[in-house]
Design an enzyme around this catalytic site. Structure first.
Site, mmCIF file in Angstrom:
data_model
loop_
_atom_site.group_PDB
_atom_site.id
_atom_site.type_symbol
_atom_site.label_atom_id
_atom_site.label_comp_id
_atom_site.label_asym_id
_atom_site.label_seq_id
_atom_site.Cartn_x
_atom_site.Cartn_y
_atom_site.Cartn_z
ATOM 1 N N LYS A 25 50.256 3.347 67.669
ATOM 2 C CA LYS A 25 48.902 3.719 68.089
ATOM 3 C C LYS A 25 48.012 2.489 68.181
ATOM 4 O O LYS A 25 47.212 2.345 69.111
ATOM 5 C CB LYS A 25 48.319 4.716 67.089
ATOM 6 N N SER A 26 48.152 1.587 67.222
ATOM 7 C CA SER A 26 47.278 0.409 67.186
ATOM 8 C C SER A 26 47.471 -0.462 68.419
ATOM 9 O O SER A 26 46.492 -0.927 69.030
ATOM 10 C CB SER A 26 47.572 -0.402 65.922
ATOM 11 N N ARG A 30 44.867 -0.422 72.022
ATOM 12 C CA ARG A 30 44.303 -1.692 72.470
ATOM 13 C C ARG A 30 44.720 -1.966 73.923
ATOM 14 O O ARG A 30 43.906 -2.379 74.753
ATOM 15 C CB ARG A 30 44.777 -2.831 71.563
ATOM 16 N N GLY A 96 40.025 6.807 65.229
ATOM 17 C CA GLY A 96 39.228 5.671 64.771
ATOM 18 C C GLY A 96 39.179 4.535 65.771
ATOM 19 O O GLY A 96 38.131 3.915 65.968
ATOM 20 N N ASP A 313 47.764 0.907 55.133
ATOM 21 C CA ASP A 313 48.246 2.237 55.491
ATOM 22 C C ASP A 313 49.455 2.634 54.654
ATOM 23 O O ASP A 313 49.762 3.825 54.517
ATOM 24 C CB ASP A 313 48.624 2.304 56.977
#
Length: 424
Positions: A25-26, A30, A96, A313
């Site tokens: 996801k990160s 991006r 987020g 995390d």
């Protein structure tokens, strides 16, 4: 599924258990932002993705940014540094990254936007919006100061230098770095705090380079210049954060685990959790299919005496393993996780204490003593990482129930389907 009930897992030590994890996801979120404002089409090759990325894509639809879902990824039709619909209502849901990245990027380009979010996101502080206001962006909050929902009006930044405390959140820093790449003029970001060299900051800088945005760094000041070229295709890594729950099984049960698509030279900070597993006897081997974790021969393991600040995390993963360790655990550097989907330190303390596991916490640390957990229900606090991490003791004991397992859809829609593979 209102709750998940697990039978005790009895491993087959001759078997290799193989799992699939979603795209990171990160990295994906991006890349989505950078691709959206590229000067042409960009294909993001990736595995499946979950709710957080759908939130981003829904916002793209509202902004008039076109994309196509393909069998092995997403094709983004870049708009250049333009926004087709500069008067849009955007729901970031509980994502987020979307909640931080989009306000900064849209402020850099300009327009009028109504931002809303799900109830859980409304409780998460957005202090970095104060920095946007200092740069001439008009933000009117509908309910609470520095929180969703709000209306944002911008004609571009009037000031092009920002200061961000990385101890609060590195996502705020990444949001401004990305805004420098998609905007029309350079931005300078002064990084303060203890995570100025944090993995997520370094990940963002790597993505900027991949998408043609030059940047310079002088100690803790980063200057980002607008992107000048873009890749036709970009491959997104498999999510190491998700894979860690499976790799933890190798330590906990002494079995062999394969997660498809994971590589050891990952951009993701959570790859450091695998080093902790290695120090406790798990052997990792890179294969053509993915990274293999061999826990055979492990009968006991030491607790975790580590600073988890740069891969926080995995705090919950370590905490879920800690009751079964041979020595106490003390996990430090984690004060910022009190401000995530829930107060994660308190969620650990509350759940472990209810299970009869001795636990002591402070603002920035948690201590856990080895103890056999009692039966009971894990309160997830609607937090996907609580649900996924506490699956580990649930499988070990066969006496735990996970409430609200659907919250995993935020980042890993099929998590419990993957867990069922243990019993097939």
């Amino acid at each position: 599924m209102k709750s998940a009930i697990f039978q005790r897992f009895i491993p087959d030590f001759e078997k290799t258990y193989a799992f699939d994890a979603p795209a990171s996801k990160s990295i994906l979120n991006r890349a989505l932002l950078l691709a959206a404002f590229s000067d042409g089409d960009v294909f993001l090759k990736c595995a499946s993705f979950a709710e957080d990325t759908h939130a981003f894509l829904n916002c793209f639809t509202a902004l008039g940014i076109r994309y196509e879902n393909r069998p092995n990824g997403i094709l983004i039709h870049g708009t250049g540094k333009k926004i087709p619909n500069q008067n849009a209502t955007l729901n970031v849901m509980n994502a987020g990254t979307c909640a931080r990245f989009l306000p900064a990027a849209l402020s850099a380009i300009g327009g009028n936007y109504d931002f809303t979010a799900f109830a859980q996101m409304k409780n998460r502080p957005m202090d970095f919006l104060t920095e946007l206001k200092k740069a001439g962006v008009e933000i009117d909050f509908s309910e609470k100061e520095n929180a969703f929902p709000f209306r944002l009006r911008s004609e571009g930044f009037k000031r092009r230098e920002f200061t961000v405390d990385t101890d609060t959140s590195t996502q705020f820093a990444s949001a401004l770095l990305l805004a420098g790449a998609v905007g029309n003029a350079a931005l300078r970001v002064n990084l303060t705090g203890s995570r100025t060299e944090g993995s997520y900051v370094l990940m963002t800088l790597s993505l900027l380079s991949a998408f043609g945005a030059e940047w310079t760094r002088n100690q803790n000041t980063v200057t980002v210049f607008p992107a000048k070229h873009f890749p036709k295709e970009f491959e997104v890594e498999t999510d190491v954060s998700a894979a860690c729950y499976f790799y933890a099984l190798a330590l906990l049960f002494g079995i062999t685990i394969l997660v498809r698509g994971v590589k050891k030279n990952s951009l993701q900070g959570d790859i450091r959790f695998l080093e902790l597993l290695e120090r406790r006897g798990v052997r990792f081997t890179e294969t053509e299919t993915g990274l293999l974790a061999d826990g055979s021969g492990i009968s006991s393991f030491e607790g975790f005496q580590e600073n988890f600040g740069d891969f926080s995390d995995q705090t919950l993963t370590a905490a879920a393993l800690a009751p079964f360790a041979s020595t106490p655990s003390r996990i430090t550097g984690i004060g910022h996780i009190r401000r995530q989907e829930c107060d994660r330190i308190e969620a650990i303390r509350k759940n472990l204490t209810a299970l009869g596991v001795p636990c002591l916490c402070g603002e920035n640390y948690i201590e856990i003593s080895p103890a056999k957990p009692n039966g009971g229900t894990i309160e997830t606090c609607h937090d996907h990482r609580v649900a996924m991490a506490f699956t580990l003791p649930a499988l070990k004991t066969g006496t735990l129930v996970i409430d609200d397992p659907e919250c995993c859809k935020k980042t890993f829609d099929g998590y419990f389907d993957e867990i069922k593979k243990l019993f097939s």
